[in-house]
Enzyme design. Structure first.
Site, PDB file in Angstrom:
ATOM      1  N   ASN A  85      51.804  49.370  21.376  1.00 27.62           N
ATOM      2  CA  ASN A  85      50.946  48.196  21.326  1.00 27.62           C
ATOM      3  C   ASN A  85      49.503  48.665  21.428  1.00 27.62           C
ATOM      4  O   ASN A  85      49.238  49.790  21.844  1.00 27.62           O
ATOM      5  CB  ASN A  85      51.287  47.251  22.490  1.00 27.62           C
ATOM      6  CG  ASN A  85      51.026  45.818  22.148  1.00 27.62           C
ATOM      7  OD1 ASN A  85      50.218  45.508  21.277  1.00 27.62           O
ATOM      8  ND2 ASN A  85      51.704  44.927  22.838  1.00 27.62           N
ATOM      9  N   HIS A  86      48.582  47.835  21.061  1.00 29.08           N
ATOM     10  CA  HIS A  86      47.170  48.186  21.165  1.00 29.08           C
ATOM     11  C   HIS A  86      46.633  47.864  22.557  1.00 29.08           C
ATOM     12  O   HIS A  86      47.071  46.904  23.196  1.00 29.08           O
ATOM     13  CB  HIS A  86      46.346  47.422  20.121  1.00 29.08           C
ATOM     14  CG  HIS A  86      46.632  47.845  18.724  1.00 29.08           C
ATOM     15  ND1 HIS A  86      46.181  49.030  18.215  1.00 29.08           N
ATOM     16  CD2 HIS A  86      47.335  47.255  17.732  1.00 29.08           C
ATOM     17  CE1 HIS A  86      46.583  49.154  16.954  1.00 29.08           C
ATOM     18  NE2 HIS A  86      47.296  48.087  16.649  1.00 29.08           N
ATOM     19  N   VAL A  87      45.685  48.668  23.012  1.00 27.92           N
ATOM     20  CA  VAL A  87      44.994  48.409  24.275  1.00 27.92           C
ATOM     21  C   VAL A  87      43.997  47.277  24.004  1.00 27.92           C
ATOM     22  O   VAL A  87      43.115  47.420  23.165  1.00 27.92           O
ATOM     23  CB  VAL A  87      44.261  49.679  24.777  1.00 27.92           C
ATOM     24  CG1 VAL A  87      43.499  49.389  26.056  1.00 27.92           C
ATOM     25  CG2 VAL A  87      45.251  50.816  24.966  1.00 27.92           C
ATOM     26  N   THR A  88      44.164  46.168  24.713  1.00 25.46           N
ATOM     27  CA  THR A  88      43.328  44.995  24.426  1.00 25.46           C
ATOM     28  C   THR A  88      42.487  44.535  25.609  1.00 25.46           C
ATOM     29  O   THR A  88      41.644  43.664  25.453  1.00 25.46           O
ATOM     30  CB  THR A  88      44.204  43.804  23.997  1.00 25.46           C
ATOM     31  OG1 THR A  88      45.124  43.514  25.063  1.00 25.46           O
ATOM     32  CG2 THR A  88      44.961  44.099  22.716  1.00 25.46           C
TER      33      THR A  88
END
Length: 189
Positions: A85-88
């Site tokens: 997942n992307h770091v958001t």
């Protein structure tokens, strides 16, 4: 006839290309098959058990986590399993600036294994996301998005996937498990 010959040659080249792409896969069990045009990146983080089929054009993407697929599993076409997942939620960088090394520092929040237990059928165009665990004997309806854990022998559908019903009554499930167990013992002998 020329087009037919070209089609056969293309198909043979595609099969050879696909086989060479999957030679570094973490594990590919006996009698398992990866159909054409799948994208498995990186292959060393993907583990597939015995007698399983990964349908055509499936996408199995991992970063720091693994995708572990059991025995007797069927993936329909265009199933996507994405373990990262992307770091958001970190201040000071754009989402696209975070690397896999950054994700390792922030932990399993961004990368978590995907587990698919034995005897699962995943329909066409299903998406399975980071940290999902699809329990033994489940059926995942076409187009569903699996974001968490399922219970054994459930039929799931929707976005996000929810339990629709159970495959068997309790009595049927007990009979099913006994028959599978007996068959497995016969195959071992």
């Amino acid at each position: 006839d020329r087009d037919c010959i070209l089609a056969k040659v293309y198909r043979r080249l595609q099969i050879a290309y696909d086989e060479s792409r999957y030679c570094n896969i973490g594990a590919l069990g006996d009698n398992s098959k990866i159909c054409s045009s799948c994208d498995i990146t990186p292959p060393q983080n993907v583990f597939i058990g015995d007698n399983s089929v990964i349908g055509s054009r499936c996408l199995l993407w991992t970063t720091n986590a693994k995708i572990v697929i059991g025995d007797y599993v069927i993936f329909g076409p265009q199933v996507s399993c994405i373990s990262g997942n992307h770091v958001t939620d970190q201040i000071g960088k754009h989402i696209c600036e975070y690397t896999d090394e950054d994700k390792k520092r922030y932990g399993a929040k961004y990368d978590a294994d995907i587990l698919v237990d034995d005897g699962v059928w995943i329909g066409a165009n299903v998406t399975v996301l980071s940290g999902a665990h699809i329990a033994e004997g489940c059926v995942i309806a076409a187009g569903a998005v699996v974001t968490g854990d399922t219970i054994p022998y459930g039929i799931y559908g929707g976005v996000p996937a929810k339990l629709i019903r159970m495959r068997f009554t309790e009595e049927q499930l007990n009979k099913h498990k006994i028959m599978i167990s007996c068959r497995n013992k016969q195959e071992e002998n």
